[in-house]
Design an enzyme around this catalytic site. Sequence first.
Site, PDB file in Angstrom:
ATOM      1  N   HIS A  52       0.798  -1.296  -0.150  1.00 42.64           N
ATOM      2  CA  HIS A  52       0.094   0.084   0.016  1.00 42.64           C
ATOM      3  C   HIS A  52       0.709   1.272   0.095  1.00 42.64           C
ATOM      4  O   HIS A  52       0.175   2.282  -0.138  1.00 42.64           O
ATOM      5  CB  HIS A  52      -0.874   0.098   1.264  1.00 42.64           C
ATOM      6  N   GLN A  99      -0.412 -13.705   5.257  1.00 43.80           N
ATOM      7  CA  GLN A  99      -1.600 -12.836   5.597  1.00 43.80           C
ATOM      8  C   GLN A  99      -2.840 -13.537   5.301  1.00 43.80           C
ATOM      9  O   GLN A  99      -3.092 -13.745   4.212  1.00 43.80           O
ATOM     10  CB  GLN A  99      -1.612 -11.408   5.102  1.00 43.80           C
ATOM     11  N   ASP A 151      -8.823  -5.690   6.127  1.00 45.60           N
ATOM     12  CA  ASP A 151      -9.370  -6.287   4.944  1.00 45.60           C
ATOM     13  C   ASP A 151     -10.516  -7.303   5.546  1.00 45.60           C
ATOM     14  O   ASP A 151     -11.598  -7.891   4.927  1.00 45.60           O
ATOM     15  CB  ASP A 151      -8.587  -7.012   4.044  1.00 45.60           C
TER      16      ASP A 151
END
EC number: 4.1.2.52
Length: 263
Positions: free
Chosen positions: A45, A147, A175
């Site tokens: 990100h 993740q 998320d």
Amino acid sequence: MKNAFKDALKAGRPQIGLWLGLANSYSAELLAGAGFDWLLIDGEHAPNNVQTVLTQLQAIAPYPSQPVVRPSWNDPVQIKQLLDVGAQTLLIPMVQNADEARNAVAATRYPPAGIRGVGSALARASRWNRIPDYLHQANDAMCVLVQIETREAMSNLASILDVDGIDGVFIGPADLSADMGFAGNPQHPEVQAAIENAIVQIRAAGKAPGILMANEALAKRYLELGALFVAVGVDTTLLARGAEVLAARFGAEKKLSGASGVY
């Protein structure tokens, strides 16, 4: 070859970290001296590339803080490049199942154990072939963290934990909360129950649970449950909120953030 971060996880020593999103070696070095056990260089990100990751690894190297690098995706080519510039610990985003976890591990291992391409003469990781027997030592120094960030990944957690070479599993609360229908609200009771259950399951399987949570009470709660690598803040947030508070002291209108939850 050693990997101090991997050794700490294996020993069950909780590691407190900070997220780096400024994509800058100067700020990375500044924060490397702050006392955190690990620093996450974010390639998913934040506006990083292999070159900016390299300069941050170089900046952090003289300090005790251990670098963890997150590529933008579970991509063997990108992983190969990050390992060659010196990353030893990777946080692989959005892993959904055991096959994807196996692919992540394979990308970090030289053959025959994996598919990492051999280019050590060009690699900072081998000190340009100055580390004796690097090709035979490197595999054991790799630390692979995956993740889980969706309901699908949560449902596949047991099989992901069975994958050889997975050292830790990081729960992505932002998320995950969005996937569960609670975008921007990772503190929703259903999300928290999923996170807490996952932490306990990961630790029981002999792997290291990890998470990012800037809420101090929740971060401490996760540590109590057995989380072993917990990031407790983000550099961009520290800078933005700190600057706003300082400006407000001198009469500037406080800009209220519309975001909530994790960061």
